[in-house]
Motif scaffolding. Structure first.
Motif, PDB file in Angstrom:
ATOM      1  N   UNK A 155      -7.642   0.103  13.529  1.00 46.60           N
ATOM      2  CA  UNK A 155      -7.873  -0.249  12.308  1.00 46.60           C
ATOM      3  C   UNK A 155      -6.992   0.187  11.295  1.00 46.60           C
ATOM      4  N   UNK A 156      -6.839  -0.804  10.388  1.00 46.00           N
ATOM      5  CA  UNK A 156      -5.423  -0.931   9.718  1.00 46.00           C
ATOM      6  C   UNK A 156      -5.623   0.476   8.614  1.00 46.00           C
ATOM      7  N   UNK A 157      -6.691   0.959   8.628  1.00 51.48           N
ATOM      8  CA  UNK A 157      -6.684   1.665   7.698  1.00 51.48           C
ATOM      9  C   UNK A 157      -5.523   3.313   8.833  1.00 51.48           C
ATOM     10  N   UNK A 158      -5.758   3.217   9.746  1.00 47.74           N
ATOM     11  CA  UNK A 158      -4.668   3.692  10.066  1.00 47.74           C
ATOM     12  C   UNK A 158      -3.014   3.504  10.449  1.00 47.74           C
ATOM     13  N   UNK A 159      -2.592   2.972  10.491  1.00 47.50           N
ATOM     14  CA  UNK A 159      -1.271   2.105   9.670  1.00 47.50           C
ATOM     15  C   UNK A 159      -0.229   1.180   9.050  1.00 47.50           C
ATOM     16  N   UNK A 160      -0.402   2.775   8.134  1.00 51.26           N
ATOM     17  CA  UNK A 160       0.621   2.658   7.642  1.00 51.26           C
ATOM     18  C   UNK A 160       0.454   2.163   5.917  1.00 51.26           C
ATOM     19  N   UNK A 161      -1.166   2.389   6.045  1.00 53.88           N
ATOM     20  CA  UNK A 161      -1.739   2.045   4.751  1.00 53.88           C
ATOM     21  C   UNK A 161      -1.976   3.928   3.719  1.00 53.88           C
ATOM     22  N   UNK A 162      -2.140   4.429   4.268  1.00 51.39           N
ATOM     23  CA  UNK A 162      -2.706   5.072   3.685  1.00 51.39           C
ATOM     24  C   UNK A 162      -3.786   5.196   3.260  1.00 51.39           C
TER      25      UNK A 162
ATOM     26  N   UNK B 161      -0.186   7.829   9.440  1.00 53.15           N
ATOM     27  CA  UNK B 161      -1.527   7.990   8.565  1.00 53.15           C
ATOM     28  C   UNK B 161       0.160   8.252   7.087  1.00 53.15           C
ATOM     29  N   UNK B 162       0.608   8.598   6.539  1.00 52.92           N
ATOM     30  CA  UNK B 162       1.540   9.463   5.544  1.00 52.92           C
ATOM     31  C   UNK B 162       0.817  10.149   4.770  1.00 52.92           C
ATOM     32  N   UNK B 163       0.586  10.655   4.480  1.00 53.34           N
ATOM     33  CA  UNK B 163       0.429  11.301   3.567  1.00 53.34           C
ATOM     34  C   UNK B 163       1.006  10.770   2.011  1.00 53.34           C
ATOM     35  N   UNK B 164       0.546  10.255   0.824  1.00 51.11           N
ATOM     36  CA  UNK B 164       0.913   9.796  -0.630  1.00 51.11           C
ATOM     37  C   UNK B 164       2.401   8.813   0.261  1.00 51.11           C
ATOM     38  N   UNK B 165       1.925   7.714   1.221  1.00 49.52           N
ATOM     39  CA  UNK B 165       2.489   7.293   1.600  1.00 49.52           C
ATOM     40  C   UNK B 165       4.405   7.363   1.083  1.00 49.52           C
ATOM     41  N   UNK B 166       4.479   8.730   1.508  1.00 54.90           N
ATOM     42  CA  UNK B 166       5.952   9.154   1.660  1.00 54.90           C
ATOM     43  C   UNK B 166       6.232   9.544   3.324  1.00 54.90           C
ATOM     44  N   UNK B 167       8.168   9.652   3.751  1.00 58.34           N
ATOM     45  CA  UNK B 167       7.905   9.259   4.601  1.00 58.34           C
ATOM     46  C   UNK B 167       8.112  11.251   5.434  1.00 58.34           C
TER      47      UNK B 167
ATOM     48  N   UNK C 227       0.858  -1.110   0.164  1.00 48.35           N
ATOM     49  CA  UNK C 227       0.110   0.261   0.047  1.00 48.35           C
ATOM     50  C   UNK C 227       1.150   1.115  -0.035  1.00 48.35           C
ATOM     51  N   UNK C 228       2.140   0.795   0.827  1.00 46.61           N
ATOM     52  CA  UNK C 228       2.747   2.410   1.057  1.00 46.61           C
ATOM     53  C   UNK C 228       4.068   2.400  -0.273  1.00 46.61           C
ATOM     54  N   UNK C 229       4.635   1.176  -0.045  1.00 47.46           N
ATOM     55  CA  UNK C 229       5.912   0.892  -0.941  1.00 47.46           C
ATOM     56  C   UNK C 229       5.755   1.689  -1.774  1.00 47.46           C
ATOM     57  N   UNK C 230       5.541   2.494  -2.253  1.00 45.29           N
ATOM     58  CA  UNK C 230       5.978   3.167  -3.936  1.00 45.29           C
ATOM     59  C   UNK C 230       6.615   4.037  -3.508  1.00 45.29           C
ATOM     60  N   UNK C 231       6.020   5.046  -2.116  1.00 48.50           N
ATOM     61  CA  UNK C 231       5.671   6.576  -1.992  1.00 48.50           C
ATOM     62  C   UNK C 231       7.122   6.077  -0.580  1.00 48.50           C
ATOM     63  N   UNK C 232       7.614   4.504  -0.186  1.00 48.56           N
ATOM     64  CA  UNK C 232       8.277   4.644   0.805  1.00 48.56           C
ATOM     65  C   UNK C 232       9.658   3.649  -0.161  1.00 48.56           C
ATOM     66  N   UNK C 233      10.266   3.864  -1.179  1.00 47.31           N
ATOM     67  CA  UNK C 233      10.962   3.298  -2.341  1.00 47.31           C
ATOM     68  C   UNK C 233      11.252   1.731  -1.966  1.00 47.31           C
ATOM     69  N   UNK C 234      10.174   1.268  -1.386  1.00 42.65           N
ATOM     70  CA  UNK C 234      10.334   0.202  -1.438  1.00 42.65           C
ATOM     71  C   UNK C 234      10.192  -1.309  -2.268  1.00 42.65           C
TER      72      UNK C 234
ATOM     73  N   UNK D 170       5.670  -5.348  23.384  1.00 50.27           N
ATOM     74  CA  UNK D 170       4.654  -4.850  21.750  1.00 50.27           C
ATOM     75  C   UNK D 170       5.690  -4.767  20.571  1.00 50.27           C
ATOM     76  N   UNK D 171       5.761  -3.622  20.501  1.00 48.22           N
ATOM     77  CA  UNK D 171       5.951  -3.254  18.470  1.00 48.22           C
ATOM     78  C   UNK D 171       6.521  -2.196  18.470  1.00 48.22           C
ATOM     79  N   UNK D 172       7.827  -1.916  17.746  1.00 47.17           N
ATOM     80  CA  UNK D 172       8.217  -0.444  16.967  1.00 47.17           C
ATOM     81  C   UNK D 172       7.897  -0.122  15.248  1.00 47.17           C
ATOM     82  N   UNK D 173       6.983  -1.218  15.297  1.00 45.20           N
ATOM     83  CA  UNK D 173       6.418  -1.534  13.395  1.00 45.20           C
ATOM     84  C   UNK D 173       5.492   0.151  13.957  1.00 45.20           C
ATOM     85  N   UNK D 174       5.285   0.993  12.623  1.00 47.72           N
ATOM     86  CA  UNK D 174       4.236   1.527  12.282  1.00 47.72           C
ATOM     87  C   UNK D 174       3.014   0.405  11.481  1.00 47.72           C
ATOM     88  N   UNK D 175       3.628  -0.030  10.700  1.00 51.68           N
ATOM     89  CA  UNK D 175       2.729  -1.217  10.324  1.00 51.68           C
ATOM     90  C   UNK D 175       1.474  -1.946  10.710  1.00 51.68           C
TER      91      UNK D 175
END
Length: 460
Positions: A442-449, A388-394, A54-61, A336-341
């Protein structure tokens, strides 16, 4: 439970530890596994799932995946060499990892963003495959990028072992797996959290190696701040976000010495330091995970604030800061976790603020109880924060968010030092609450934009 300080603070490249560093590490591990197979591969394929899609292109994945399969590693990547390898791949459709010969990999055909099929182990999943000359899969491995540049195969994730060295806890003198255990061991031994963490680290490396490693960490953080404070221009990705750290820092320097400067302006110094790091991260520069790339600015900003603005601060105490911060970060990652996703930005900037608050409280003379209180205050007041990164960018809201995380960390440490360490909410309870909140979010708010600012702010 043992996580090294060098597990929490890794040298890597932006913009994301989960989306950039993780896929590169996965590619490296896949190549290592492929080299020992009894057959020769003709080509490679990759599919990205969940947040990586979902955010791979904005994150340069996509870039990171190609570079990982070409043999590049986050800690040693040369940007010019990486760009040359990407250009060669675009032109020829081939990759040339060492020891494997040329392998066919056309990103348009062989790199797939799978938005429909999440993998069961973690929100950041990817499948890497090797194929023969007919295009049939002859070797396949599922990897999960679980935050902070950590990568686990599906088998490692299933038995909760993997590369985390959790079985090493029996080999260290202070094997605390919770904040309560940490405080109990500190009271019983009469040692600070930093000393206990140091003694644990010395089971795996010499004192000289530990000292040199800690100096490298701070040196990389300091250099990243300095680069960010001297750079200008528009960040890549299409949002047209302008770098602001340099202009803010220049204005603050011009105002130094003025009698009418308001006390709250010190917050602007912290924000400038943090934003400098995260602007470098957004530009794909070299940063230190602290504990992740998206939260890489908070801990360095608090250290720089302490060294440059707090009377009596000394780099001599930097190891205590980093070791204490790593002890707290390890507890959060373990429980717990350190992952935004996985848990939203509470797991990234929230964890970073807790680590920074603990480190600052320690070097300002806090007791283990006050240090634990500082970490708890910082984490508690990030609970529920979405990713909730805008356009999947950090970039938005990530860059400013690190500045506010640093400000909260300093406030948390100061509040804790005003007390005697006793408080209502234990750090363990805050960590568990963060885990539960992330599970319920909700997954909507976990690094999916797919929600939050990402859908309510024009992104073009």
């Amino acid at each position: 439970m043992f996580l090294s300080v060098f597990d929490l603070f890794k040298l890597g490249v932006g913009p994301s530890s989960s989306h950039t560093m993780g896929p590169m590490v996965a590619g490296q591990r896949f190549l290592d596994a492929l080299r020992i197979q009894p057959f020769s591969a003709h080509g490679l394929r990759a599919s990205l799932h969940g947040s990586l899609a979902f955010t791979g292109k904005g994150h340069a994945t996509d870039r990171a995946t190609i570079l990982g399969l070409a043999g590049f590693t986050p800690a040693s990547m040369d940007r010019d060499a990486a760009e040359a390898a990407l250009a060669q791949n675009r032109e020829t459709g081939m990759l040339h990892p060492q020891g494997l010969g040329p392998l066919a990999f056309d990103p348009e055909r062989d790199l797939r963003f799978d938005y429909d099929h999440a993998l069961p182990g973690h929100a950041n999943g990817m499948v890497l495959s090797a194929v023969d000359a007919q295009g049939d899969v002859i070797f396949r491995q599922v990897y999960y990028s679980i935050g902070g540049g950590f990568v686990m195969t599906e088998e490692e994730l299933a038995d909760k072992a993997g590369a985390m060295r959790t079985d090493a806890s029996a080999s260290v003198p202070h094997p605390f797996a919770s904040a309560a255990e940490m405080l109990e061991m500190a009271q019983r031994s009469g040692k600070s959290i930093a000393r206990m963490k140091e003694e644990n680290e010395l089971c795996f490396r010499s004192r000289a190696e530990l000292q040199a490693g800690l100096e490298r960490i701070w040196g990389a953080m300091r250099d990243c701040i300095d680069r960010g404070l001297s750079a200008e221009g528009i960040l890549p990705g299409g949002l047209n976000v302008r770098r602001r750290a340099k202009a803010i820092h220049d204005a603050l320097q011009a105002e130094r010495g003025l009698n009418m400067t308001a006390p709250h302006v010190v917050n602007d110094w912290m924000s400038a330091y943090a934003m400098a790091v995260n602007e470098e991260n957004a530009d794909g520069g070299q940063v230190v995970t602290a504990p992740t790339n998206g939260a890489a600015g908070t801990v360095p900003a608090v250290i720089r604030y302490w060294l440059d603005h707090v009377p009596g601060a000394s780099e001599r105490l930097l190891p205590d800061f980093l070791l204490t911060a790593a002890a707290v970060g390890g507890l959060i990652k373990h429980n717990a976790s350190i992952s935004g996703a996985e848990c939203g930005c509470q797991a990234e900037v929230g964890s970073a603020a807790a680590m920074a608050a603990a480190g600052l409280a320690a070097v300002l003379g806090g007791t283990p109880q006050q240090v634990e209180n500082a970490a708890e205050i910082a984490l508690e007041h990030h609970l529920g924060m979405t990713c909730d990164p805008v356009r999947g960018l950090v970039q938005v809201p990530c860059i400013e968010r690190n500045g506010l995380g640093a400000i909260k960390a300093v406030a948390a440490a100061s509040l804790a030092l005003r007390g005697d360490g006793s408080h209502i909410v234990p750090l363990d309870a805050a960590i568990e609450t963060m885990r539960q909140t992330g599970r319920d979010m909700s997954d909507k708010y976990k690094e999916t934009s797919l929600g939050g600012l990402a859908v309510n702010v024009p992104n073009c």
